[in-house]
Design a protein around this motif. Structure first.
Motif, short mmCIF file in Angstrom:
data_model
loop_
_atom_site.label_atom_id
_atom_site.label_comp_id
_atom_site.label_asym_id
_atom_site.label_seq_id
_atom_site.Cartn_x
_atom_site.Cartn_y
_atom_site.Cartn_z
N MET A 1 1.95 -13.20 -1.98
CA MET A 1 0.51 -13.36 -1.74
C MET A 1 0.17 -12.88 -0.32
N PRO A 2 -0.95 -12.18 -0.15
CA PRO A 2 -1.32 -11.67 1.18
C PRO A 2 -1.91 -12.76 2.07
N THR A 3 -1.10 -13.76 2.41
CA THR A 3 -1.54 -14.85 3.27
C THR A 3 -0.82 -14.71 4.60
N GLY A 4 -1.57 -14.44 5.66
CA GLY A 4 -0.96 -14.18 6.95
C GLY A 4 -0.56 -12.73 7.11
N PHE A 5 -0.18 -12.37 8.31
CA PHE A 5 0.10 -10.97 8.62
C PHE A 5 1.38 -10.46 7.95
N LYS A 6 2.47 -11.20 8.07
CA LYS A 6 3.75 -10.73 7.53
C LYS A 6 3.67 -10.54 6.02
N ASN A 7 3.09 -11.50 5.33
CA ASN A 7 2.96 -11.39 3.88
C ASN A 7 2.03 -10.25 3.48
N THR A 8 0.98 -10.05 4.25
CA THR A 8 0.05 -8.95 3.95
C THR A 8 0.73 -7.60 4.16
N ASP A 9 1.57 -7.51 5.19
CA ASP A 9 2.35 -6.28 5.41
C ASP A 9 3.15 -5.93 4.15
N GLU A 10 3.89 -6.91 3.64
CA GLU A 10 4.74 -6.66 2.47
C GLU A 10 3.91 -6.40 1.22
N TRP A 11 2.77 -7.07 1.13
CA TRP A 11 1.85 -6.88 0.00
C TRP A 11 1.38 -5.42 -0.05
N LEU A 12 0.99 -4.88 1.10
CA LEU A 12 0.52 -3.49 1.16
C LEU A 12 1.67 -2.52 0.85
N ARG A 13 2.86 -2.83 1.32
CA ARG A 13 4.00 -1.94 1.04
C ARG A 13 4.31 -1.91 -0.45
N GLN A 14 4.19 -3.07 -1.11
CA GLN A 14 4.43 -3.10 -2.55
C GLN A 14 3.34 -2.33 -3.30
N ILE A 15 2.10 -2.45 -2.86
CA ILE A 15 1.02 -1.67 -3.47
C ILE A 15 1.30 -0.18 -3.30
N GLY A 16 1.77 0.20 -2.11
CA GLY A 16 2.10 1.60 -1.85
C GLY A 16 3.15 2.13 -2.80
N LYS A 17 4.15 1.31 -3.11
CA LYS A 17 5.21 1.74 -4.02
C LYS A 17 4.67 2.00 -5.42
N TYR A 18 3.80 1.11 -5.89
CA TYR A 18 3.31 1.22 -7.26
C TYR A 18 2.16 2.22 -7.41
N THR A 19 1.61 2.68 -6.31
CA THR A 19 0.52 3.66 -6.38
C THR A 19 0.94 5.01 -5.80
N ASP A 20 2.26 5.16 -5.57
CA ASP A 20 2.81 6.43 -5.08
C ASP A 20 2.22 6.86 -3.74
N LYS A 21 1.90 5.90 -2.91
CA LYS A 21 1.43 6.22 -1.56
C LYS A 21 2.64 6.53 -0.67
N GLU A 22 2.45 7.50 0.22
CA GLU A 22 3.53 7.82 1.15
C GLU A 22 3.76 6.64 2.09
#
Length: 232
Positions: A1-22
């Motif tokens: 869950m994107p709660t706090g900075f560290k978790n939001t960092d990982e949340w965005l990285r996971q979104i990047g993986k599944y949406t083929d973002k560099e």
């Protein structure tokens, strides 16, 4: 869950993986968001630290959350980012789905108590009374707020009211909810009113009882539960 900075960092990285973002694109976004919001979060943390330092014992502000296990593993690191101490947590559910995440939290934070119950308001009141946190985040299904003489009670984030300052998701939400908790801690008028206008829901014996599972573990001696626990 994107709660706090560290978790939001990982949340965005996971979104990047599944949406083929560099990877560079995602990391640039994270860097931009940190530059915008991190100074504001640090300012909130410094205020909490200042309050802690002004105490006689210098202890950190203690926070107790009544949360689902998903919120438990996401909010514990967030409390650390705010400079708060979470000596315990109450989870409404607990199973093997997030056991690896919980192990990671314990490795980073150290040991802490977990009370697992399904909306048991009496047990929650007992645990809260014994731990004596400065801030509590309660679940609305457990009655929201109740009389507490010195601490603050607030329905936890991501469920409750739709006010923007109650949001907690992502970087802006971490700052918004941090500010909300800070204001709630400083302004205790609500709890003061509750203390003056309401009576305790349970007898003193229950608040002083060290074992919140007293009646679960003593099923043969629960004939007079209501008379023993409830004030009315």
């Amino acid at each position: 869950m994107p709660t706090g900075f560290k978790n939001t960092d990982e949340w965005l990285r996971q979104i990047g993986k599944y949406t083929d973002k560099e990877e560079e694109e995602v990391e640039e976004l994270i860097k931009e968001e940190h530059a915008k919001w991190e100074p504001k979060l640090n300012a909130i943390k410094q205020k909490f630290v200042q309050i802690s330092n002004e105490r006689k014992n210098g202890e950190k502000i203690k926070v107790l959350g009544a949360l689902g296990q998903g919120r438990l593993v996401s909010q514990m690191p967030y409390f650390d980012e705010l400079g708060l101490e979470a000596p315990a947590a109450m989870a409404q559910d607990f199973d093997e789905l997030l056991i690896d995440e919980l192990a990671d939290i314990i490795e980073r934070k150290g040991d802490f108590d977990i009370m697992v119950n399904t909306f048991q308001a009496a047990e929650q009141a007992n645990v809260t009374s014994n731990i004596k946190p400065d801030l509590t985040l309660t679940c609305p299904f457990q009655g929201g707020s109740w009389k507490r003489d010195t601490q603050v009670t607030r329905i936890h984030s991501l469920r409750g009211d739709p006010a923007p300052e109650s949001a907690q998701s992502a970087y802006s939400g971490a700052v918004a909810y941090g500010e909300f908790l800070l204001r709630a801690f400083i302004n205790k008028a609500y709890q003061k009113t509750l203390s003056e206008k309401t009576e305790p829901a349970y007898k003193d014996w229950w608040y002083e009882q060290e074992d919140p599972l007293y009646f679960v573990e003593n099923r043969d001696n629960t004939k007079n539960n209501e008379e023993e626990v409830y004030s009315k």
